[in-house]
Scaffold this motif. Structure first.
Motif, short mmCIF file in Angstrom:
data_model
loop_
_atom_site.label_atom_id
_atom_site.label_comp_id
_atom_site.label_asym_id
_atom_site.label_seq_id
_atom_site.Cartn_x
_atom_site.Cartn_y
_atom_site.Cartn_z
N GLY A 23 0.72 -1.53 -0.51
CA GLY A 23 0.08 0.26 0.29
C GLY A 23 0.94 0.91 0.32
N GLU A 24 1.74 1.45 0.60
CA GLU A 24 2.80 2.51 0.59
C GLU A 24 3.90 2.57 -0.39
N LEU A 25 4.01 1.11 -1.39
CA LEU A 25 4.05 1.70 -2.46
C LEU A 25 3.50 2.07 -4.09
N ALA A 26 2.41 1.76 -3.85
CA ALA A 26 1.32 2.29 -4.28
C ALA A 26 0.74 3.99 -3.68
N ALA A 27 1.57 4.15 -2.62
CA ALA A 27 1.40 5.93 -2.47
C ALA A 27 2.30 5.99 -3.01
N THR A 28 3.67 5.89 -3.17
CA THR A 28 4.81 5.89 -3.77
C THR A 28 4.41 6.80 -5.36
N ILE A 29 3.89 5.34 -5.72
CA ILE A 29 3.61 5.39 -7.30
C ILE A 29 2.71 7.08 -7.55
N ASN A 30 1.47 6.96 -7.15
CA ASN A 30 0.49 8.11 -7.09
C ASN A 30 1.13 9.46 -6.78
N GLU A 31 2.06 9.49 -5.48
CA GLU A 31 2.72 10.45 -6.01
C GLU A 31 4.12 11.25 -6.40
N ASP A 32 5.26 10.21 -6.24
CA ASP A 32 6.53 10.62 -7.06
C ASP A 32 5.92 10.65 -8.99
N PHE A 33 5.14 9.19 -9.37
CA PHE A 33 5.09 8.88 -10.72
C PHE A 33 3.96 9.25 -11.34
#
Length: 98
Positions: A23-33
């Motif tokens: 879930g934190e990986l998904a948040a990173t993708i949503n924010e940074d990419f």
């Protein structure tokens, strides 16, 4: 413990990625990419990748594919990653390997 190292079009994951961390990986993708259509996730520095985490990564990959983003995985030949379920099984499940 894990860490995400983001670069131009990729994320390298180091340490141990657990199911709850996807879930934190998904948040990173949503924010940074958020504006990118293709993202590579490098698993070569992981110390452990369980079958349940692989299944969660597949769900993440499918959800992004349905919204027009391509998630590719690389680094599955890492010895610690190929352990639990076996390298061939993980490659098969993760499908699009960069």
């Amino acid at each position: 413990m894990y860490s995400f190292i983001t670069q131009n079009q990729s994320i390298q994951i180091r340490g141990i990625l657990k199911v709850q961390s996807v879930g934190e990986l998904a948040a990173t993708i949503n924010e940074d990419f958020r504006n990118q259509k293709k993202i590579t996730i490098d698993l070569s520095e992981l110390q452990e990748l369980t079958l349940s985490t692989v299944m969660k990564l597949i769900t993440l990959q499918t959800n992004y594919r349905n919204s027009g983003k391509l998630i590719l995985f690389k680094g599955l030949s890492n010895k610690s990653v190929s352990g639990t379920f076996g390298l061939a099984g993980k490659r098969y499940l993760l499908g699009n390997v960069a």
